[in-house]
Design a protein around this motif. Structure first.
Motif, PDB file in Angstrom:
ATOM      1  N   THR A 424      -4.967   7.879  16.678  1.00  0.00           N
ATOM      2  CA  THR A 424      -3.678   7.331  15.749  1.00  0.00           C
ATOM      3  C   THR A 424      -2.877   8.676  15.093  1.00  0.00           C
ATOM      4  O   THR A 424      -1.928   8.676  15.112  1.00  0.00           O
ATOM      5  N   ALA A 425      -3.867   9.714  14.439  1.00  0.00           N
ATOM      6  CA  ALA A 425      -3.224  10.886  14.086  1.00  0.00           C
ATOM      7  C   ALA A 425      -2.636  11.586  14.913  1.00  0.00           C
ATOM      8  O   ALA A 425      -1.115  12.248  14.766  1.00  0.00           O
ATOM      9  N   SER A 426      -3.008  11.630  16.112  1.00  0.00           N
ATOM     10  CA  SER A 426      -2.374  12.443  17.020  1.00  0.00           C
ATOM     11  C   SER A 426      -0.994  11.796  17.642  1.00  0.00           C
ATOM     12  O   SER A 426       0.095  12.429  17.826  1.00  0.00           O
ATOM     13  N   ALA A 427      -1.133  10.419  17.935  1.00  0.00           N
ATOM     14  CA  ALA A 427       0.094   9.576  18.298  1.00  0.00           C
ATOM     15  C   ALA A 427       1.255   9.864  17.514  1.00  0.00           C
ATOM     16  O   ALA A 427       2.348  10.064  17.894  1.00  0.00           O
ATOM     17  N   CYS A 428       0.745   9.863  16.305  1.00  0.00           N
ATOM     18  CA  CYS A 428       1.817   9.521  15.060  1.00  0.00           C
ATOM     19  C   CYS A 428       2.373  10.928  14.653  1.00  0.00           C
ATOM     20  O   CYS A 428       3.201  11.022  13.723  1.00  0.00           O
ATOM     21  N   ASN A 429       1.516  11.961  14.792  1.00  0.00           N
ATOM     22  CA  ASN A 429       1.525  13.301  14.168  1.00  0.00           C
ATOM     23  C   ASN A 429       1.607  13.125  12.756  1.00  0.00           C
ATOM     24  O   ASN A 429       2.770  13.803  12.235  1.00  0.00           O
ATOM     25  N   ARG A 430       0.732  12.572  12.228  1.00  0.00           N
ATOM     26  CA  ARG A 430       0.587  12.375  10.912  1.00  0.00           C
ATOM     27  C   ARG A 430      -0.874  12.600  10.317  1.00  0.00           C
ATOM     28  O   ARG A 430      -1.849  12.004  11.286  1.00  0.00           O
ATOM     29  N   PRO A 431      -1.228  12.946   9.340  1.00  0.00           N
ATOM     30  CA  PRO A 431      -2.730  13.017   8.947  1.00  0.00           C
ATOM     31  C   PRO A 431      -3.000  11.501   8.635  1.00  0.00           C
ATOM     32  O   PRO A 431      -2.115  10.766   8.108  1.00  0.00           O
ATOM     33  N   VAL A 432      -4.255  11.188   9.067  1.00  0.00           N
ATOM     34  CA  VAL A 432      -4.660   9.690   8.711  1.00  0.00           C
ATOM     35  C   VAL A 432      -6.025   9.848   7.890  1.00  0.00           C
ATOM     36  O   VAL A 432      -6.865  10.834   7.881  1.00  0.00           O
ATOM     37  N   ILE A 433      -5.967   9.129   6.866  1.00  0.00           N
ATOM     38  CA  ILE A 433      -7.073   8.876   5.919  1.00  0.00           C
ATOM     39  C   ILE A 433      -7.621   7.524   5.850  1.00  0.00           C
ATOM     40  O   ILE A 433      -6.960   6.584   5.992  1.00  0.00           O
ATOM     41  N   THR A 434      -8.945   7.485   6.335  1.00  0.00           N
ATOM     42  CA  THR A 434      -9.857   6.319   6.574  1.00  0.00           C
ATOM     43  C   THR A 434     -10.416   6.001   5.418  1.00  0.00           C
ATOM     44  O   THR A 434     -11.236   6.594   4.731  1.00  0.00           O
ATOM     45  N   GLY A 435     -10.489   4.573   5.344  1.00  0.00           N
ATOM     46  CA  GLY A 435     -11.445   4.019   4.203  1.00  0.00           C
ATOM     47  C   GLY A 435     -10.706   3.471   3.056  1.00  0.00           C
ATOM     48  O   GLY A 435      -9.632   4.042   2.564  1.00  0.00           O
ATOM     49  N   PRO A 436     -11.219   2.402   2.202  1.00  0.00           N
ATOM     50  CA  PRO A 436     -12.617   1.990   2.504  1.00  0.00           C
ATOM     51  C   PRO A 436     -12.447   0.832   3.614  1.00  0.00           C
ATOM     52  O   PRO A 436     -11.592   0.380   3.662  1.00  0.00           O
ATOM     53  N   VAL A 437     -13.698   0.798   4.179  1.00  0.00           N
ATOM     54  CA  VAL A 437     -13.879  -0.282   5.063  1.00  0.00           C
ATOM     55  C   VAL A 437     -13.758  -1.621   4.658  1.00  0.00           C
ATOM     56  O   VAL A 437     -13.090  -2.543   5.203  1.00  0.00           O
ATOM     57  N   GLU A 438     -14.462  -1.726   3.293  1.00  0.00           N
ATOM     58  CA  GLU A 438     -14.172  -2.935   2.731  1.00  0.00           C
ATOM     59  C   GLU A 438     -13.091  -3.048   1.548  1.00  0.00           C
ATOM     60  O   GLU A 438     -12.902  -3.412   0.495  1.00  0.00           O
ATOM     61  N   ALA A 439     -11.833  -2.576   2.081  1.00  0.00           N
ATOM     62  CA  ALA A 439     -10.598  -2.528   1.289  1.00  0.00           C
ATOM     63  C   ALA A 439     -10.157  -4.215   0.841  1.00  0.00           C
ATOM     64  O   ALA A 439      -9.690  -4.237  -0.272  1.00  0.00           O
ATOM     65  N   THR A 440     -10.316  -4.982   1.671  1.00  0.00           N
ATOM     66  CA  THR A 440      -9.881  -6.515   1.541  1.00  0.00           C
ATOM     67  C   THR A 440     -10.705  -6.974   0.250  1.00  0.00           C
ATOM     68  O   THR A 440     -10.335  -7.545  -0.748  1.00  0.00           O
ATOM     69  N   ALA A 441     -12.172  -6.848   0.613  1.00  0.00           N
ATOM     70  CA  ALA A 441     -12.887  -7.257  -0.770  1.00  0.00           C
ATOM     71  C   ALA A 441     -12.469  -6.649  -2.122  1.00  0.00           C
ATOM     72  O   ALA A 441     -12.563  -7.157  -3.237  1.00  0.00           O
ATOM     73  N   LEU A 442     -12.275  -5.404  -1.920  1.00  0.00           N
ATOM     74  CA  LEU A 442     -12.044  -4.341  -3.301  1.00  0.00           C
ATOM     75  C   LEU A 442     -10.705  -4.644  -3.678  1.00  0.00           C
ATOM     76  O   LEU A 442     -10.679  -5.163  -5.168  1.00  0.00           O
ATOM     77  N   GLY A 443      -9.775  -5.202  -3.008  1.00  0.00           N
ATOM     78  CA  GLY A 443      -8.505  -5.667  -3.512  1.00  0.00           C
ATOM     79  C   GLY A 443      -8.740  -7.011  -4.233  1.00  0.00           C
ATOM     80  O   GLY A 443      -8.060  -7.121  -5.297  1.00  0.00           O
ATOM     81  N   ASN A 444      -9.479  -7.818  -3.575  1.00  0.00           N
ATOM     82  CA  ASN A 444      -9.552  -9.103  -4.267  1.00  0.00           C
ATOM     83  C   ASN A 444     -10.494  -8.992  -5.507  1.00  0.00           C
ATOM     84  O   ASN A 444     -10.067  -9.322  -6.611  1.00  0.00           O
ATOM     85  N   LEU A 445     -11.490  -7.993  -5.514  1.00  0.00           N
ATOM     86  CA  LEU A 445     -12.318  -7.794  -6.545  1.00  0.00           C
ATOM     87  C   LEU A 445     -11.749  -7.065  -7.963  1.00  0.00           C
ATOM     88  O   LEU A 445     -11.886  -7.421  -9.021  1.00  0.00           O
ATOM     89  N   MET A 446     -10.852  -6.045  -7.491  1.00  0.00           N
ATOM     90  CA  MET A 446     -10.390  -5.394  -8.569  1.00  0.00           C
ATOM     91  C   MET A 446      -9.223  -6.186  -9.143  1.00  0.00           C
ATOM     92  O   MET A 446      -8.972  -5.903 -10.611  1.00  0.00           O
ATOM     93  N   THR A 447      -8.498  -7.141  -8.433  1.00  0.00           N
ATOM     94  CA  THR A 447      -7.645  -7.937  -9.327  1.00  0.00           C
ATOM     95  C   THR A 447      -8.327  -8.733 -10.153  1.00  0.00           C
ATOM     96  O   THR A 447      -7.747  -9.167 -11.244  1.00  0.00           O
ATOM     97  N   GLN A 448      -9.658  -9.236 -10.010  1.00  0.00           N
ATOM     98  CA  GLN A 448     -10.189 -10.125 -10.835  1.00  0.00           C
ATOM     99  C   GLN A 448     -10.573  -9.122 -11.887  1.00  0.00           C
ATOM    100  O   GLN A 448     -10.588  -9.560 -13.175  1.00  0.00           O
ATOM    101  N   VAL A 449     -10.934  -8.120 -11.732  1.00  0.00           N
ATOM    102  CA  VAL A 449     -11.469  -7.002 -12.970  1.00  0.00           C
ATOM    103  C   VAL A 449     -10.354  -6.898 -13.825  1.00  0.00           C
ATOM    104  O   VAL A 449     -10.315  -6.692 -15.000  1.00  0.00           O
ATOM    105  N   ARG A 450      -8.879  -6.506 -13.130  1.00  0.00           N
ATOM    106  CA  ARG A 450      -7.691  -6.509 -13.966  1.00  0.00           C
ATOM    107  C   ARG A 450      -7.391  -7.850 -14.835  1.00  0.00           C
ATOM    108  O   ARG A 450      -6.976  -7.736 -16.081  1.00  0.00           O
ATOM    109  N   ALA A 451      -7.714  -9.040 -14.329  1.00  0.00           N
ATOM    110  CA  ALA A 451      -7.307 -10.442 -14.913  1.00  0.00           C
ATOM    111  C   ALA A 451      -8.340 -10.433 -15.946  1.00  0.00           C
ATOM    112  O   ALA A 451      -7.954 -11.054 -17.048  1.00  0.00           O
ATOM    113  N   ASP A 452      -9.442  -9.769 -15.960  1.00  0.00           N
ATOM    114  CA  ASP A 452     -10.453  -9.741 -17.114  1.00  0.00           C
ATOM    115  C   ASP A 452     -10.151  -8.768 -18.198  1.00  0.00           C
ATOM    116  O   ASP A 452     -10.896  -8.389 -19.276  1.00  0.00           O
ATOM    117  N   GLY A 453      -8.925  -8.172 -18.066  1.00  0.00           N
ATOM    118  CA  GLY A 453      -8.682  -7.029 -19.002  1.00  0.00           C
ATOM    119  C   GLY A 453      -9.228  -5.677 -18.846  1.00  0.00           C
ATOM    120  O   GLY A 453      -9.165  -4.841 -19.674  1.00  0.00           O
TER     121      GLY A 453
END
Length: 494
Positions: A424-453
């Motif tokens: 992907t980095a080579s085809a797109c000629n752009r740096p690629v940063i990978t991670g986190p693997v669990e971005a979906t769970a983290l986005g879910n959980l951090m929204t709850q953290v924010r809802a908790d203030g």
């Protein structure tokens, strides 16, 4: 401060998990509580979701979480794939098992819809890419094949909304999951009642919309009693898994459109985070989509077939008793000849073929290319083709946003594929940063953290995720070879 615990119910097309997020005021630590299989269930010539089995597994996961974390648990929220839904009658009875988006009943439905409302008008009123399994076309399939069930229905709930109903009895639709349906107006950010009426679909099915971070209520008494989770709230996260994953991208450039993301898994969702939906003729021509994100953002993105190609090749070998694990397939692909054969990953034949290997081979035969025979050649073909599709979509995103994408963030399970990341980095000629693997769970959980203030903004959420996650950087290489391959690919994927 004492550790507070938040629970994410994260359902993907192949598996589901109950994940715990342990928050100490600065970082969030993930722990998998319970994992269970998921997938389409063949039934009477159709393909369905076993939602009752999924709810049973979710209930088991919540019970295990209660035993492990007890009174530290503050809230729970669910995210799933998009477009699919259940229908409930006035008594909240489930009207049949919900269809899987890969079920064949929507074939030809788009074309029938365009005869009633032109394609351009539907796009202008929804901003979504045209895929045969979008909720709009699934409803039209119900209208034609089972009108009596549609007449009996009182409420449509998308998959995460249904599990929120199971948890607390709410009958609402969270905005990001509703935005995958092709039933929302992209500027009004509300149901497009005029379009649904023009197509003869019942408006009474539409639930009230709520934004991510909304408190939906306490657990049902019987759920609290059965799991041991007393005093726990249900919070709507970004309930579409891609919306949650994008919220979990650890970019330092929130509010800027100079970075792209790929949520990599069974599907590759590649896009940019923008402030307003893009409804230009070029967006329509490229068949890009505008889906809702956190804090009123939109995800201007393209659905790309993704690692489904490799998963189904592996499944075909497994069925024959040739059991390759993914690490071995990657090793074989790395050793296979480069740029021998390419496919357009989004060719309709790859949506749900009986044998993915045969589908890839037939494509190569029809386009006059060498036919990949070995497992390594097939996987190399899939990986190189995906990377070149990313390059193509990156160009479209830059054109539509007027911004050069300086970096590509890859999150999700596919971010573990070092070979595809480098491609992907080579085809797109752009740096690629990978991670986190669990971005979906983290986005879910951090929204709850924010809802908790506990945090205040999306930028704050992403800062926490950067502090809490491991990331890796890939630099472009072999640019001349990828440029030559891109010219070949462009002729296949116009």
């Amino acid at each position: 401060m004492a550790t507070r615990v938040y629970l994410a119910v994260d359902l993907g097309a192949e598996s589901g998990r109950v994940m715990a997020g342990l928050w100490n005021g600065r970082k969030i630590k993930l722990q998998e509580v319970h994992r269970f299989p998921n997938g389409g269930v063949p039934l009477g010539g159709t393909l369905r979701w076993n939602v009752l089995g999924l709810w049973q597994s979710i209930h088991q996961g919540l019970t295990l979480a209660a035993r492990q974390y007890g009174k530290n648990i503050a809230s729970v929220g669910a995210d799933t794939w998009g477009v699919d839904f259940v229908l409930l009658n006035r008594q909240d009875e489930l009207l049949g098992l919900p269809y899987h988006y890969r079920d064949a009943r929507t074939q030809g439905v788009m074309e029938r819809a365009f005869r009633r409302v032109p394609r351009e008008k539907i796009f202008a009123q929804t901003g979504l890419q045209f895929l045969p399994f979008n909720s709009l076309f699934q409803l039209l399939a119900w209208q034609k094949q089972a009108p009596q069930l549609l007449e009996a229905a009182d409420r449509l709930l998308f998959m995460p909304d249904y599990f929120h109903w199971c948890l607390c009895g709410s009958r609402v639709a969270e905005f990001t999951i509703a935005s995958t349906s092709q039933c929302l107006h992209p500027l009004k950010r509300d149901w497009n009642r005029s379009l649904l009426k023009a197509l003869g679909l019942p408006l009474r099915l539409l639930p009230p919309l709520v934004q991510p971070g909304t408190a939906l209520g306490p657990l049902r008494p019987e759920v609290a009693e059965g799991t041991g989770l007393r005093g726990v709230r249900v919070i709507a996260p970004p309930s579409h898994d891609t919306a949650a994953a994008v919220a979990g991208v650890p970019t330092a450039h929130t509010g800027k459109a100079n970075w792209a993301y790929i949520s990599s898994g069974t599907w590759s969702l590649m896009g940019a985070e923008v402030a307003q939906a893009s409804l230009t003729p070029r967006t329509l021509a490229y068949n890009l989509t505008n889906e809702g994100g956190l804090d009123g953002t939109y995800r201007l993105l393209k659905n790309i077939m993704g690692l489904w190609l490799v998963q189904r090749c592996k499944a075909a070998y497994d069925a024959e008793g040739k059991t390759y694990d993914y690490a071995e397939l990657v090793r074989l692909a790395a050793a296979a000849p480069a740029f021998r054969s390419l496919v357009n990953p989004d060719d309709p034949r790859f949506l749900n073929p009986r044998d993915m290997r045969v589908a890839i081979q037939e494509y190569c035969r029809e386009t006059g290319q060498p036919i990949p025979r070995t497992a390594g050649e097939l996987v190399r073909c899939a990986y190189e083709s995906l990377a070149l599709r990313y390059r193509q979509v990156l160009g479209w995103l830059e054109e539509l946003t007027g911004q050069r994408m300086e970096v590509i963030h890859i999150v999700g399970g596919g971010s573990k594929s070092e070979l595809l990341n480098q491609f992907t980095a080579s085809a797109c000629n752009r740096p690629v940063i990978t991670g986190p693997v669990e971005a979906t769970a983290l986005g879910n959980l951090m929204t709850q953290v924010r809802a908790d203030g506990e945090v205040r903004s999306l930028a704050d959420m992403r800062e926490v995720i950067r502090r809490s996650s491991e990331m890796r950087r890939y630099q472009p290489a072999d640019l001349d070879k990828w440029d030559m391959a891109a010219a070949r690919f462009a002729a296949l994927a116009r």
